[in-house]
Write an enzyme that holds these catalytic residues in place. Structure first.
Site, PDB file in Angstrom:
ATOM      1  N   HIS A  20       0.825  -1.210   0.000  1.00 14.15           N
ATOM      2  CA  HIS A  20       0.000   0.000   0.000  1.00 14.15           C
ATOM      3  C   HIS A  20       0.862   1.264   0.000  1.00 14.15           C
ATOM      4  CE1 HIS A  20      -4.141   1.018  -0.123  1.00 14.15           C
ATOM      5  NE2 HIS A  20      -4.380   1.241   1.150  1.00 14.15           N
ATOM      6  N   ASN A  68      -6.770   6.490   4.446  1.00 13.74           N
ATOM      7  CA  ASN A  68      -8.161   6.906   4.289  1.00 13.74           C
ATOM      8  C   ASN A  68      -8.402   8.360   4.699  1.00 13.74           C
ATOM      9  OD1 ASN A  68      -7.841   6.426   7.020  1.00 13.74           O
ATOM     10  ND2 ASN A  68      -9.841   5.457   7.270  1.00 13.74           N
ATOM     11  N   ASP A  93      -0.685   2.717  -5.234  1.00 13.17           N
ATOM     12  CA  ASP A  93      -0.727   1.298  -5.566  1.00 13.17           C
ATOM     13  C   ASP A  93      -2.044   0.997  -6.263  1.00 13.17           C
ATOM     14  OD1 ASP A  93      -1.823   1.877  -2.814  1.00 13.17           O
ATOM     15  OD2 ASP A  93      -2.504  -0.199  -3.004  1.00 13.17           O
ATOM     16  N   ASN A 114      -9.028   3.669  -0.826  1.00 14.91           N
ATOM     17  CA  ASN A 114      -9.467   4.624   0.200  1.00 14.91           C
ATOM     18  C   ASN A 114      -8.722   5.958   0.147  1.00 14.91           C
ATOM     19  OD1 ASN A 114     -11.484   3.001   1.260  1.00 14.91           O
ATOM     20  ND2 ASN A 114     -10.058   1.949   2.611  1.00 14.91           N
TER      21      ASN A 114
END
Length: 189
Positions: A20, A68, A93, A114
């Site tokens: 991520h 997020n 990503d 997110n």
């Protein structure tokens, strides 16, 4: 600043090596290759610096909130420098691209990402550039969270690093306005 370049990831040592954080890896590779130091910037809640190429001044931003909540840092830095959404490049990503593939595109949906979802909300727009770094998909939606927060194998990391290097090589064309050329080169790999 003429552009804003944002790398997405999660802050903290426990996330540093996870898939991520491919956006963080990209901006850190750019900084390392150009002798740039990223420094904490409290007013924008990010690690920030600047880079110049092709007559363009580019602000660099690594949001230091979790994925997020990335939008706040992006919106704050963009507002300070009066950078419109169309001159923001977000590196992230992407599960929908095979490991080691990088692609440039303008706008689009968040695809369940997110970080992009929060940036869409914070900017009130989806019309910003995305540099998508492929990390592959685990095969089932229930495995996605563990996968993106997992560490890639050595072979996967080498492929991701190769995609990052290819994308870094086209940045000067991109920021000089030769976006079609940058896409042609990157998308032919």
């Amino acid at each position: 600043m003429d552009w804003l370049l944002v790398g997405l990831g999660n802050p903290g040592a426990e996330y540093f090596r996870t898939r991520h954080n491919a956006g963080f890896w990209f901006v850190r590779a750019l900084a390392a290759g150009n002798g740039i130091t990223l420094r904490p910037e409290k007013r924008w809640r990010c690690l920030a610096s600047a880079w110049s190429t092709g007559g363009q001044d580019i602000g660099l931003c690594l949001p230091q909130d979790f994925m997020n909540r990335s939008g706040g840092a992006v919106q704050a830095m963009a507002a300070f420098y009066k950078i419109p959404a169309a001159r923001i490049l977000v590196v992230h990503d992407d599960l929908d691209l095979s490991v080691g593939i990088a692609r440039l595109k303008l706008g689009g949906g968040h695809g369940g990402h997110n970080g992009l979802r929060d940036i869409d909300r914070a900017l009130g727009s989806r019309d910003y550039w995305r540099l998508r770094i492929g990390i592959g998909h685990p095969g089932h939606k229930d495995a996605v969270v563990g996968y993106v927060l997992g560490v890639p194998s050595a072979a996967e990391k080498a492929a991701i690093d190769s995609a990052i290097a290819q994308a870094l090589a086209v940045l000067p064309d991109f920021f000089a306005g030769r976006i079609d050329q940058a896409q042609l080169i990157l998308h032919s790999n």
